[in-house]
Enzyme design. Structure first.
Site, PDB file in Angstrom:
ATOM      1  N   ASP A 198       3.830  -0.909   8.157  1.00  0.00           N
ATOM      2  CA  ASP A 198       5.201  -0.542   7.799  1.00  0.00           C
ATOM      3  C   ASP A 198       5.257   0.946   7.483  1.00  0.00           C
ATOM      4  OD1 ASP A 198       7.884  -0.877   7.327  1.00  0.00           O
ATOM      5  OD2 ASP A 198       7.641  -2.371   5.734  1.00  0.00           O
ATOM      6  N   LYS A 200       7.327  12.668   4.173  1.00  0.00           N
ATOM      7  CA  LYS A 200       7.435  11.602   3.170  1.00  0.00           C
ATOM      8  C   LYS A 200       6.472  11.787   1.993  1.00  0.00           C
ATOM      9  CE  LYS A 200      10.515   9.314   5.553  1.00  0.00           C
ATOM     10  NZ  LYS A 200      10.601  10.141   6.762  1.00  0.00           N
ATOM     11  N   GLU A 256       9.912  -7.159   2.449  1.00  0.00           N
ATOM     12  CA  GLU A 256       8.749  -6.304   2.702  1.00  0.00           C
ATOM     13  C   GLU A 256       7.689  -6.513   1.622  1.00  0.00           C
ATOM     14  OE1 GLU A 256      10.792  -2.499   5.017  1.00  0.00           O
ATOM     15  OE2 GLU A 256      10.720  -2.517   2.838  1.00  0.00           O
ATOM     16  N   GLY A 305      12.243  -0.599   9.784  1.00  0.00           N
ATOM     17  CA  GLY A 305      12.592   0.807   9.690  1.00  0.00           C
ATOM     18  C   GLY A 305      12.215   1.569  10.942  1.00  0.00           C
ATOM     19  N   SER A 306      12.534   2.854  10.954  1.00  0.00           N
ATOM     20  CA  SER A 306      12.358   3.657  12.166  1.00  0.00           C
ATOM     21  C   SER A 306      10.902   3.813  12.570  1.00  0.00           C
ATOM     22  CB  SER A 306      12.996   5.038  11.962  1.00  0.00           C
ATOM     23  OG  SER A 306      12.438   5.691  10.831  1.00  0.00           O
ATOM     24  N   GLY A 316      12.375   0.639   1.048  1.00  0.00           N
ATOM     25  CA  GLY A 316      13.590  -0.126   0.888  1.00  0.00           C
ATOM     26  C   GLY A 316      14.878   0.632   1.087  1.00  0.00           C
TER      27      GLY A 316
END
Length: 271
Positions: A112, A152, A134, A56-57, A126
């Site tokens: 992550d 988030k 993951e 992911g970013s 996800g």
């Protein structure tokens, strides 16, 4: 291994003022905040470690940083375990030595990002489609460090109104999607098959998104709190056709949150 949540208390162990990092007034973009959090997480990586490489970013910044430190000689003898084909390719391009869970069934650390984090450090992950790998990698690490920007943070899982993904087998996917939607009817759930987007941003003829494992993803959207997360997890996994879901419960040991006012590090510690 990730230790079950009920053995932990949440504490804030450290907070870094953004003025220490940027003495002059500056407006940081979301991507810059992600990079700050990712770089802070990489400070926990030591030479000789087996490291889970997220997808992911935000995780991309962490992988870039590990590659940079290896190149500089500040980290040595690192072995990376990638969580997706995309991360595998990125790590190879940076010269990070790679292996897999067959050779390294226990990891020292994994880094992550996350799509949502609730006050108990439960996660939704996800939305990039790599939730199964993951969860396999991050479920067997001694320390699981999650890096996010403050957007988030949610009051409850599903609270962002965005997708909670479920990886399913392609066979009779409509049947499985309907069962998932019915399971959370009380929360106003809407289940949608994830599809590829074309270059112009339009859905590409409804072609399903396919995971690295050859499966489909059904995204669940909730209007209300789904309640007991463990019960919800068990109910989803009992459905034939479901491979895995994107709720990562009781797994994160450290969460690093970058915001306009600073970097907050939250840890779970044994009582």
């Amino acid at each position: 291994m990730a230790i079950p949540y009920h053995h932990f208390n949440l504490v804030t162990s450290e907070k870094l003022d953004m003025e220490m990092l940027f003495p002059s007034p500056v407006v940081l973009t979301q991507d810059e905040l992600k990079r700050i959090a990712a770089y802070k997480a990489v400070e926990m990586v030591e030479s000789g470690m087996v490291v889970g490489l997220g997808t992911g970013s935000t995780a991309k910044h962490a992988v870039d940083r590990i590659g940079e430190l290896l190149h500089q000689g500040k980290l040595k003898n690192i072995i990376g375990i990638p969580t997706s084909t995309k991360t595998h390719e990125q790590a190879l391009s940076l010269g990070i030595p790679l292996s897999d869970l067959d050779s390294h069934p226990v990891l020292d650390i994994a880094i992550d990002g996350a799509d949502e984090i609730d006050p108990n450090l439960n996660l939704v992950k996800g939305r990039g489609g790599s939730l199964l790998r993951e969860k396999m990698v991050e479920g067997v690490c001694k320390k699981f460090v999650v890096t996010v920007d403050e957007s988030k943070l949610v009051k409850y899982i599903g609270g962002s109104g965005l997708a909670m993904p479920v990886e399913i087998v392609p066979f009779c996917w409509k049947f499985t999607a309907k069962r998932l939607q019915d399971l959370f009817e009380y929360a106003g759930c809407v289940a949608k098959l994830r599809t590829f987007a074309s270059s112009n941003g339009m859905e590409n003829g409804g072609l399903p998104f396919v995971t690295d494992n050859g499966n489909y993803v059904v995204d669940l959207y909730f209007k209300r709190d789904i309640g007991d997360l463990k019960a919800a997890s068990d109910a989803i996994l009992r459905l034939a056709g479901v491979v895995e879901h994107g709720m990562f419960l009781d797994m994160a040991t450290t969460v690093i949150v970058a915001g306009d006012l600073g970097v907050t590090i939250k840890n779970k510690i044994i009582k």
